[in-house]
Write a protein that holds these residues in place. Structure first.
Motif, PDB file in Angstrom:
ATOM      1  N   SER A 142      45.036  30.373  41.167  1.00 54.19           N
ATOM      2  CA  SER A 142      44.976  30.240  42.716  1.00 54.19           C
ATOM      3  C   SER A 142      44.253  31.902  42.720  1.00 54.19           C
ATOM      4  N   MET A 143      44.827  32.824  42.224  1.00 50.30           N
ATOM      5  CA  MET A 143      44.736  33.911  42.808  1.00 50.30           C
ATOM      6  C   MET A 143      44.154  34.643  41.806  1.00 50.30           C
ATOM      7  N   GLY A 144      43.239  33.460  41.304  1.00 51.48           N
ATOM      8  CA  GLY A 144      41.727  34.252  40.732  1.00 51.48           C
ATOM      9  C   GLY A 144      42.329  35.374  39.581  1.00 51.48           C
ATOM     10  N   PHE A 145      43.654  35.410  38.740  1.00 47.41           N
ATOM     11  CA  PHE A 145      43.791  35.780  37.425  1.00 47.41           C
ATOM     12  C   PHE A 145      43.264  34.737  36.480  1.00 47.41           C
ATOM     13  N   PRO A 146      43.184  35.223  35.553  1.00 45.75           N
ATOM     14  CA  PRO A 146      42.477  33.979  34.428  1.00 45.75           C
ATOM     15  C   PRO A 146      43.631  33.943  33.224  1.00 45.75           C
ATOM     16  N   VAL A 147      44.075  32.567  32.628  1.00 45.02           N
ATOM     17  CA  VAL A 147      44.592  31.922  32.831  1.00 45.02           C
ATOM     18  C   VAL A 147      45.273  31.488  31.701  1.00 45.02           C
ATOM     19  N   PHE A 148      45.414  31.840  30.463  1.00 41.22           N
ATOM     20  CA  PHE A 148      45.525  30.739  29.416  1.00 41.22           C
ATOM     21  C   PHE A 148      46.612  29.699  28.640  1.00 41.22           C
ATOM     22  N   ASP A 149      46.140  28.741  29.114  1.00 35.02           N
ATOM     23  CA  ASP A 149      47.502  27.213  29.372  1.00 35.02           C
ATOM     24  C   ASP A 149      47.149  26.840  27.573  1.00 35.02           C
TER      25      ASP A 149
END
Length: 575
Positions: free
Chosen positions: A90-97
């Motif tokens: 939600s803060m814009g950091f790219p997340v690899f799930d």
């Protein structure tokens, strides 16, 4: 002495260079625990910083930095890892799930389907892997898990490399890897930091058993396959404790982690801030050519802070008279609610950034002895709704300014506030603003760099292409500049009166008391007002608050004519 010398070096006349080199030197001192700058000859340390900045600028002028930080986020089942992942996202950091990547591999015609079909053909249904069937096989034979890992892990690693390369090309400061078995399989994952989401055992068990289809035996079986939480905590660089009544404390912990990582990597942080700065070297002095986004503070910038709060206070009083009469009666005691809010903020520092949660906790504490606590949520929702209705209170120059920025020159507009107003419900501002972020969403208040990072990442606009306008030198101007943005300090004609208003609002004893007259608290604010008077008076003609006059813009209104004149003049000086 070194910093003073550095600031006066004539050859380093470009302000952004001075500012970032000073930050790099401060980072050296903090990183290596140096107690004094005298450990190094000044010219050597300055040269080191200058060379590092040159490397930084080379990285900024290319498509992306040469390195971005990789943060691994993990946690046992039921520990709140997914909620933490969503907050980073939600803060814009790219997340690899990693789980999402596996789902993709198992989906129809996914990359893992044919490989799993070779060993477990009965697990393939309609060209997709059946997770329930695989799960049953794993439960019956633990050796199946190793076979699946040998198939899936290399495929997930390939997906992760593609994700990393994309994030690197986009110039992100750090990326998040959500990997459930990060610590169980450390050789498969190369990360700079490990963050573990954790909670007490009772909270974990309660969360997991509420899941559909979950049983006690299945829960224990899943736990047996995971590293014990106590061991994970020992291996972690950072912990996020999620066993709280709300998620606000976890958000505050995430913000603290980001701040700490920034402090440890001043050069990478400077590199991130300078992305897009090469466009500032072009010989142009207009807002449209220099900025893609203008961000405003809300309270005392777009709207007088006390006006909507007063309306919300009156509405809440009427509501509580009808639905929470006993609590309303207790709140007639002078400063009752305010004192309770102060107590909760001091006892729960991880909650202090979220004014709505603090007010809710305080009101619940007062209502519980009267058995009215079940009505607190409705009361708080009403207060926030009325407090967010800022349209009738906007300064008269706000709409002309927003019209000019968005329609005439075509830049985006956003709002970043430390308050708890929810501007998504404000149609008047909603037609102009691209994004609105409050401290309650990011877990910390300005001047922390975290809210400014969130604005940049959520909009996809580099910090160097953002102009921030606010009324606070420390929270707005210094905070924005430290995050790589250009800043403007708004000194309205009622600048000093606004500060009185803020202090008066802080003395409201409860939603039931009358606002104390400013004269009655003169002794408590005399020192601050005297200080503000000298600051404001000195900045009207010679704007030197906090440093050189070229460091930021001074505004007295937001009317387009003045905004254009002051910003254009500032840009000409900087060029």
């Amino acid at each position: 002495r070194l910093l003073k010398t550095l600031k006066n070096i004539e050859t380093l006349h470009v302000n952004v260079q001075q500012y970032e080199i000073m930050n790099i030197i401060k980072g050296f001192v903090a990183r290596f625990n140096l107690s004094t700058y005298s450990l190094f000859p000044s010219p050597i340390l300055i040269s080191m910083a200058s060379l590092l900045l040159q490397q930084t600028q080379c990285g900024a002028s290319s498509s992306s930095p040469s390195k971005i930080l990789q943060v691994g986020l993990t946690g046992s089942i039921g520990m709140g890892k997914s909620a933490c992942t969503n907050h980073f996202r939600s803060m814009g950091f790219p997340v690899f799930d990693a789980d999402a990547a596996v789902h993709k591999l198992y989906s129809t015609n996914g990359a893992a389907v044919d490989r799993i079909k070779l060993v477990y053909p009965d697990a393939i249904i309609d060209a997709a892997v059946s997770r329930p069937i695989l799960g049953k096989k794993v439960m019956e034979n633990s050796a199946v898990l190793k076979v699946l890992e040998d198939i899936v892990h290399p495929l997930v690693a390939a997906e992760r490399r593609l994700f990393f390369d994309k994030a690197k090309d986009q110039g992100h400061f750090l990326v998040i890897y959500d990997i459930p078995l990060l610590l169980e399989n450390p050789s498969n994952h190369d990360v700079d930091y490990v963050v573990v989401a954790t909670a007490d055992a009772a909270t974990q068990r309660d969360r997991v058993l509420k899941r559909p289809g979950m049983t006690e035996d299945k829960f224990l079986s899943l736990l047996a396959k995971q590293m014990p939480d106590e061991q994970k905590r020992k291996l972690a660089d950072y912990l996020i404790h999620t066993d709280h009544d709300s998620y606000a404390p976890a958000k505050a912990q995430v913000a603290s982690i980001i701040e700490n990582i920034i402090e440890k990597h001043p050069i990478l942080w400077s590199r991130w801030k300078l992305q897009g700065s090469e466009r500032l070297k072009e010989k142009s002095s207009s807002i449209a050519d220099s900025f893609d986004l203008v961000v405003f503070d809300l309270d005392d910038t777009l709207v007088p802070v006390f006006d909507p709060i007063k309306v919300a206070t009156e509405a809440l009083s009427l509501h509580m008279d009808e639905f929470m009469p006993l609590t309303a009666e207790e709140m007639k005691v002078e400063k009752r609610l305010w004192n309770e809010m102060s107590r909760i903020s001091k006892e729960n520092p991880l909650l202090a950034h979220d004014l709505t949660e603090v007010r809710k906790a305080a009101l619940r504490a007062l209502a519980t002895p009267h058995n009215e606590q079940d009505r607190v949520d409705d009361a708080i929702n009403l207060f926030v709704s009325m407090r967010s209705h800022v349209a009738p209170h906007l300064y008269e120059d706000v709409i002309p300014c927003l019209e000019w920025l968005t329609k005439d020159i075509g830049v985006h507009v956003a709002v970043l506030t430390n308050g708890n107003a929810n501007l998504t419900t404000c149609d008047v501002l909603g037609q102009y603003i691209t994004l609105s972020i409050g401290a309650c969403e990011v877990g910390v208040m300005k001047p922390s760099p975290v809210p400014f990072i969130a604005i940049s990442q959520r909009t996809g606009i580099p910090a160097s292409r953002i102009l921030f306008i606010g009324d606070s030198l420390e929270k707005d101007v210094q905070g924005a500049r430290a995050a790589g943005m250009t800043a403007a300090l708004l000194l309205r004609d009622d600048y000093k009166d606004q500060r009185v208003s803020r202090l008066v609002s802080a003395t409201i004893s409860s939603e039931r008391t009358t606002v104390i007259d400013p004269l009655s608290i003169k002794t408590t604010i005399e020192t601050e007002i005297t200080s503000l008077s000298s600051t404001v008076d000195s900045t009207v003609d010679t704007p030197q608050i906090g440093g050189d006059k070229n460091e930021y813009i001074i505004l007295k209104t937001l009317y387009p004519e003045e905004l254009k004149e002051k910003v254009d003049k500032f840009l000409e000086i900087r060029l």
